[in-house]
Scaffold this motif. Structure first.
Motif, PDB file in Angstrom:
ATOM      1  N   MET A 134       0.776  -1.253  -0.014  1.00 50.51           N
ATOM      2  CA  MET A 134       0.004  -0.010   0.081  1.00 50.51           C
ATOM      3  C   MET A 134       0.775   1.213  -0.032  1.00 50.51           C
ATOM      4  SD  MET A 134      -3.051   1.035   2.732  1.00 50.51           S
ATOM      5  CE  MET A 134      -3.444   2.691   2.809  1.00 50.51           C
ATOM      6  N   LYS A 135       0.704   2.325  -0.839  1.00 49.55           N
ATOM      7  CA  LYS A 135       1.397   3.390  -1.024  1.00 49.55           C
ATOM      8  C   LYS A 135       0.718   4.433  -0.585  1.00 49.55           C
ATOM      9  CE  LYS A 135       4.920   1.920  -4.605  1.00 49.55           C
ATOM     10  NZ  LYS A 135       5.709   2.263  -5.594  1.00 49.55           N
ATOM     11  N   GLN A 136       1.476   5.420  -0.026  1.00 45.41           N
ATOM     12  CA  GLN A 136       0.903   6.925   0.322  1.00 45.41           C
ATOM     13  C   GLN A 136       0.670   7.686  -0.799  1.00 45.41           C
ATOM     14  OE1 GLN A 136       0.514   5.863   3.410  1.00 45.41           O
ATOM     15  NE2 GLN A 136       0.998   7.781   4.347  1.00 45.41           N
ATOM     16  N   LYS A 137      -0.660   8.089  -0.923  1.00 44.45           N
ATOM     17  CA  LYS A 137      -1.128   9.004  -1.996  1.00 44.45           C
ATOM     18  C   LYS A 137      -0.843  10.414  -1.783  1.00 44.45           C
ATOM     19  CE  LYS A 137      -4.711   5.585  -2.989  1.00 44.45           C
ATOM     20  NZ  LYS A 137      -6.212   5.439  -3.300  1.00 44.45           N
ATOM     21  N   ASN A 138      -0.618  11.064  -0.646  1.00 47.74           N
ATOM     22  CA  ASN A 138      -0.195  12.165  -0.444  1.00 47.74           C
ATOM     23  C   ASN A 138       1.082  12.662  -0.528  1.00 47.74           C
ATOM     24  OD1 ASN A 138      -2.993  12.618   0.498  1.00 47.74           O
ATOM     25  ND2 ASN A 138      -2.702  12.122   2.743  1.00 47.74           N
ATOM     26  N   LYS A 139       1.232  13.386  -1.928  1.00 53.04           N
ATOM     27  CA  LYS A 139       2.533  13.851  -2.105  1.00 53.04           C
ATOM     28  C   LYS A 139       2.784  15.272  -1.509  1.00 53.04           C
ATOM     29  CE  LYS A 139       5.553  14.376  -6.219  1.00 53.04           C
ATOM     30  NZ  LYS A 139       5.803  14.406  -7.709  1.00 53.04           N
ATOM     31  N   ILE A 140       4.078  15.373  -0.955  1.00 51.67           N
ATOM     32  CA  ILE A 140       4.482  16.565  -0.243  1.00 51.67           C
ATOM     33  C   ILE A 140       4.945  17.604  -1.294  1.00 51.67           C
ATOM     34  CG2 ILE A 140       5.718  17.658   1.538  1.00 51.67           C
ATOM     35  CD1 ILE A 140       5.695  15.077   2.983  1.00 51.67           C
ATOM     36  N   ASN A 141       4.266  18.781  -1.651  1.00 51.84           N
ATOM     37  CA  ASN A 141       4.903  19.835  -2.467  1.00 51.84           C
ATOM     38  C   ASN A 141       4.538  20.909  -1.823  1.00 51.84           C
ATOM     39  OD1 ASN A 141       2.066  20.674  -3.041  1.00 51.84           O
ATOM     40  ND2 ASN A 141       2.134  18.848  -4.536  1.00 51.84           N
ATOM     41  N   PHE A 142       5.144  21.940  -2.273  1.00 53.07           N
ATOM     42  CA  PHE A 142       5.049  23.544  -1.527  1.00 53.07           C
ATOM     43  C   PHE A 142       3.702  23.907  -1.550  1.00 53.07           C
ATOM     44  CE2 PHE A 142       9.628  23.284  -3.104  1.00 53.07           C
ATOM     45  CZ  PHE A 142      10.173  23.677  -1.777  1.00 53.07           C
ATOM     46  N   ILE A 143       2.917  23.788  -2.573  1.00 55.11           N
ATOM     47  CA  ILE A 143       1.504  24.062  -2.412  1.00 55.11           C
ATOM     48  C   ILE A 143       0.935  23.455  -1.050  1.00 55.11           C
ATOM     49  CG2 ILE A 143      -0.652  24.014  -3.660  1.00 55.11           C
ATOM     50  CD1 ILE A 143       0.736  24.220  -6.347  1.00 55.11           C
ATOM     51  N   TYR A 144       1.093  22.020  -1.044  1.00 54.77           N
ATOM     52  CA  TYR A 144       0.479  21.499   0.090  1.00 54.77           C
ATOM     53  C   TYR A 144       0.814  22.000   1.543  1.00 54.77           C
ATOM     54  CZ  TYR A 144       0.659  17.657   3.644  1.00 54.77           C
ATOM     55  OH  TYR A 144       0.527  16.891   4.834  1.00 54.77           O
ATOM     56  N   LEU A 145       2.489  22.202   1.450  1.00 53.89           N
ATOM     57  CA  LEU A 145       2.968  22.978   2.787  1.00 53.89           C
ATOM     58  C   LEU A 145       2.213  24.207   3.037  1.00 53.89           C
ATOM     59  CD1 LEU A 145       6.713  21.773   2.145  1.00 53.89           C
ATOM     60  CD2 LEU A 145       5.033  20.611   3.949  1.00 53.89           C
ATOM     61  N   ILE A 146       2.329  25.061   2.161  1.00 50.59           N
ATOM     62  CA  ILE A 146       1.896  26.452   2.141  1.00 50.59           C
ATOM     63  C   ILE A 146       0.228  26.277   2.739  1.00 50.59           C
ATOM     64  CG2 ILE A 146       1.059  28.658   1.255  1.00 50.59           C
ATOM     65  CD1 ILE A 146       3.512  28.237  -0.674  1.00 50.59           C
ATOM     66  N   GLY A 147      -0.380  25.418   2.288  1.00 52.76           N
ATOM     67  CA  GLY A 147      -1.722  25.196   2.683  1.00 52.76           C
ATOM     68  C   GLY A 147      -1.898  24.873   4.451  1.00 52.76           C
ATOM     69  N   LYS A 148      -0.880  24.114   4.659  1.00 52.65           N
ATOM     70  CA  LYS A 148      -0.629  23.841   5.973  1.00 52.65           C
ATOM     71  C   LYS A 148      -0.650  25.118   7.035  1.00 52.65           C
ATOM     72  CE  LYS A 148      -0.082  20.123   7.778  1.00 52.65           C
ATOM     73  NZ  LYS A 148      -0.717  18.839   7.904  1.00 52.65           N
ATOM     74  N   LEU A 149      -0.216  26.272   6.349  1.00 53.83           N
ATOM     75  CA  LEU A 149       0.047  27.481   7.177  1.00 53.83           C
ATOM     76  C   LEU A 149      -1.461  27.943   7.759  1.00 53.83           C
ATOM     77  CD1 LEU A 149       2.780  29.189   5.004  1.00 53.83           C
ATOM     78  CD2 LEU A 149       2.940  28.045   7.296  1.00 53.83           C
ATOM     79  N   LYS A 150      -2.524  27.487   7.203  1.00 49.31           N
ATOM     80  CA  LYS A 150      -3.884  28.330   7.488  1.00 49.31           C
ATOM     81  C   LYS A 150      -3.914  28.082   8.927  1.00 49.31           C
ATOM     82  CE  LYS A 150      -6.301  23.744   6.612  1.00 49.31           C
ATOM     83  NZ  LYS A 150      -7.447  23.217   5.613  1.00 49.31           N
ATOM     84  N   GLY A 151      -3.457  27.028   9.784  1.00 50.45           N
ATOM     85  CA  GLY A 151      -3.644  27.214  11.116  1.00 50.45           C
ATOM     86  C   GLY A 151      -2.707  28.401  11.898  1.00 50.45           C
ATOM     87  N   HIS A 152      -2.260  29.014  11.244  1.00 47.55           N
ATOM     88  CA  HIS A 152      -1.555  30.095  11.608  1.00 47.55           C
ATOM     89  C   HIS A 152      -1.850  31.508  11.263  1.00 47.55           C
ATOM     90  CE1 HIS A 152       1.638  27.370  13.397  1.00 47.55           C
ATOM     91  NE2 HIS A 152       1.430  26.837  12.184  1.00 47.55           N
ATOM     92  N   LEU A 153      -3.309  31.758  11.026  1.00 48.25           N
ATOM     93  CA  LEU A 153      -3.852  32.810  10.058  1.00 48.25           C
ATOM     94  C   LEU A 153      -3.621  34.063  11.280  1.00 48.25           C
ATOM     95  CD1 LEU A 153      -6.920  31.494   8.554  1.00 48.25           C
ATOM     96  CD2 LEU A 153      -4.967  32.134   7.443  1.00 48.25           C
ATOM     97  N   PRO A 154      -3.750  34.137  12.325  1.00 44.32           N
ATOM     98  CA  PRO A 154      -3.511  35.486  12.984  1.00 44.32           C
ATOM     99  C   PRO A 154      -2.210  35.976  12.913  1.00 44.32           C
ATOM    100  CG  PRO A 154      -4.782  34.069  14.564  1.00 44.32           C
ATOM    101  CD  PRO A 154      -4.346  33.064  13.217  1.00 44.32           C
ATOM    102  N   THR A 155      -1.188  35.070  13.079  1.00 46.07           N
ATOM    103  CA  THR A 155       0.188  35.533  12.903  1.00 46.07           C
ATOM    104  C   THR A 155       0.456  35.995  11.501  1.00 46.07           C
ATOM    105  OG1 THR A 155       0.840  34.037  14.676  1.00 46.07           O
ATOM    106  CG2 THR A 155       2.626  34.924  13.285  1.00 46.07           C
ATOM    107  N   LEU A 156      -0.081  35.208  10.572  1.00 43.75           N
ATOM    108  CA  LEU A 156       0.136  35.544   9.132  1.00 43.75           C
ATOM    109  C   LEU A 156      -0.613  36.800   8.916  1.00 43.75           C
ATOM    110  CD1 LEU A 156      -0.396  32.174   7.456  1.00 43.75           C
ATOM    111  CD2 LEU A 156       1.752  33.227   7.573  1.00 43.75           C
ATOM    112  N   LEU A 157      -1.734  37.174   9.466  1.00 43.96           N
ATOM    113  CA  LEU A 157      -2.499  38.473   9.105  1.00 43.96           C
ATOM    114  C   LEU A 157      -1.563  39.638   9.628  1.00 43.96           C
ATOM    115  CD1 LEU A 157      -4.886  39.820   7.911  1.00 43.96           C
ATOM    116  CD2 LEU A 157      -5.935  39.273  10.520  1.00 43.96           C
TER     117      LEU A 157
END
Length: 578
Positions: A1-24
């Motif tokens: 069984m292979k992992q389907k989630n490929k890590i790329n920069f778009i995926y990583l930047i999307g992970k920043l949504k948990g830091h919206l107040p700081t980013l704002l």
């Protein structure tokens, strides 16, 4: 069984949504920082004529205004950089922990194919490089792009005709940066592959240094290391040379553009198309474009290097994970420990079968020894029981439950294993026996007593809190092996797997360990891999395995009387019947 989630920069930047107040807050600081650039260009346009006219008062006023803007800009820049660093570093940390979590779930066969040095490099240097790219993308590349847009927008506002000449140069610079970026990506991948090889060799060299010294082959190891260092240097130099070549070429185009703008601007002033003050502001704005272009060019190269690192990290995420998920499967209320192999076959990557239609029954509470030449398939049987791998065909049962349908974590908690080569993490003896499992000090001591380890542990200065150094250098092989037995016994396992646990010990140490093993095997289902047949003569059953097949099964006396393959092995080791 292979992992389907490929890590790329778009995926990583999307992970920043948990830091919206700081980013704002960081984004607001970035906007203030960017807006200051055209204001400074405008003030520069006012300053140059005032200097030409010798108007000291006006010069001082403009300088004071510029100083205030500079202070505001640099304060905004500090807030921007410090605020945006937190989510970028958190992302890097999250990436590293996610990869390590996936690494622990990866099929053990594929893990064994990677060197420890290479894995360590990927989870440290490669992750750091990716994190640095994310940080620079947020903290440097984004404001540089906005600076370009804001300053160039101001230039168009001053004189759009003159700005057309600047626009002509932009595609040329973009094409050059893109072309160099592709070459840098390829060169960076080669460089990182070489440093991974170097890290793997270094890891092996540190572990094998005593053996190297024993054989007096330091010169050979040094030569091999020097070759790897040279290969890495050449690959790294190729990448750095590309980066070094890009800057002067882009810089030359920028200078040609500036000289062209000066020529056209002079003509525009002469024909009344723009004033001296406007041209001063325009030229200052033009100079302000050089720095963000340089930053974007540099960061683009680092982005390509980061992509090379991402590809290497995705090689880990794309490895097959264990087929039997630990989150699924049944958890029976009671397991007695009977093991049954029914026509079990196994092969690696559809090649020649390592295990070929094995049929074995190991009754609960009994001891079965597996004997045979190296490569016969004995260790593969252990891996099948632990569900590191699954049969190509056939079935394995524990009691009456198909092993494939039993929860993996539940199953492994039923099993204790004592490997041939003792491996213990650095830490106290208590921590080594506990091995991350919740338990009490009384249980730890009890496991140590059964393993015949309590006596020597109590004699140590710090007892159970004695710190075990890396690779257990401050303890003897026999002491480490008894700690390993205690570790295996801590959870009171139903099944015990012993992989020739005394083969590397001297006679005195072996006696102590054998005593611990005898106590450990009491009332448990035990499988023993044995090369020295003298250690397993009292086993309830002995299975002779050769070329992945079971040749004969029986007690020591029965097999001796059968005059078969087991008798041949015994004769070679000068072992007779009772």
């Amino acid at each position: 069984m292979k992992q389907k989630n490929k890590i790329n920069f778009i995926y990583l930047i999307g992970k920043l949504k948990g830091h919206l107040p700081t980013l704002l807050l960081g984004g607001i600081s970035m906007i203030i920082y960017v807006i200051c650039w055209p204001i400074l260009a405008w003030l520069s346009g006012k300053l140059i004529p005032a200097i030409g006219q010798g108007n000291t008062k006006q010069v001082l006023i403009v300088i004071l205004q510029a100083l205030i803007i500079f202070i505001i800009q640099k304060t905004a820049q500090y807030l921007q950089d410090s605020l945006l660093a937190k989510p970028a570093l958190a992302l890097s940390q999250d990436l590293r922990t996610t990869l390590f979590r996936k690494l622990q779930k990866t099929n053990i066969i594929f893990i064994e194919k990677l060197s420890s040095g290479d894995i360590a490099y990927r989870l440290t240097e490669d992750v750091d490089r990716v994190g640095e790219v994310i940080y620079k993308s947020i903290q440097d590349t984004t404001p540089s792009i906005f600076q370009l847009l804001a300053v160039f927008g101001y230039m168009i506002f001053i004189d759009w005709n003159l700005s057309l000449a600047t626009i002509i140069l932009a595609p040329l610079i973009a094409l050059l940066v893109s072309d160099f970026g592709g070459k840098v990506l390829k060169a960076s991948e080669q460089s990182q592959d070489k440093i991974s090889s170097l890290a793997g060799l270094l890891s092996e060299a540190v572990q094998g240094l005593p053996m190297v010294k024993a054989f007096a082959v330091e010169a050979w190891l040094q030569d091999d290391f020097d070759k790897q260092v040279k290969l890495h240097k050449e690959a790294k130099y190729k990448m750095l040379r590309l980066v070094a070549l890009q800057h002067p070429i882009v810089g030359l185009i920028e200078i040609i553009g500036i000289l062209g703008i000066l020529t056209i601007g002079t003509y525009r002033i002469q024909t009344g198309g723009m004033s001296n003050e406007e041209f001063g502001s325009y030229f200052t704005a033009l100079i302000m474009l050089i720095d963000p272009i340089s930053h974007i060019t540099t960061n683009y190269n680092e982005l390509k290097q980061g992509q090379a690192s991402l590809r290497r990290l995705n090689e880990i995420t794309n490895k097959p994970i264990e087929i039997s998920s630990s989150e699924r499967g049944i958890t029976p209320d009671r397991i007695d420990g009977k093991l049954s192999f029914k026509d079990v076959c196994f092969s690696y990557n559809d090649h020649k079968e390592v295990i070929n239609k094995i049929n074995l029954d190991i009754d609960n509470g009994k001891i079965m020894a597996l004997v045979g030449p190296s490569g016969a398939g004995k260790s593969t049987i252990f891996s099948l029981i632990l569900k590191f791998i699954e049969p190509s065909s056939g079935s394995i049962f524990i009691d009456n439950y198909n092993l494939n349908k039993v929860n993996t974590n539940y199953l492994r908690r039923l099993i204790g294993i004592v490997p041939q080569k003792t491996f213990i993490f650095s830490g106290t003896i208590s921590e080594a026996i506990r091995f991350g499992r919740p338990t009490t000090k009384a249980n730890i001591v009890n496991a140590a007593r059964i393993a015949n380890a309590h006596g020597f542990i109590e004699e140590l200065p710090d007892g159970y809190e004695t710190f075990i150094e890396e690779r257990g250098n401050n303890l003897s092989g026999g002491q480490l092996q008894r700690i390993s037995i205690a570790r295996a016994l801590l959870g009171d396992p139903t099944i015990l797997l012993l992989d020739e646990a005394t083969s590397a010990l001297d006679a005195e140490s072996e006696e102590s360990v054998q005593k611990g093993l005898q106590q450990a095997m009491h009332n448990r289902t035990v499988l023993v891999i044995a090369h020295r047949l003298s250690t397993i003569q009292k086993a309830d059953k002995i299975a002779v395995i050769e070329k992945g097949e079971v040749l004969e099964v029986g007690s020591h006396k029965e097999l001796i009387n059968r005059q078969g393959r087991y008798k041949d092995f015994c004769d070679k080791q000068f072992i007779k019947s009772y």
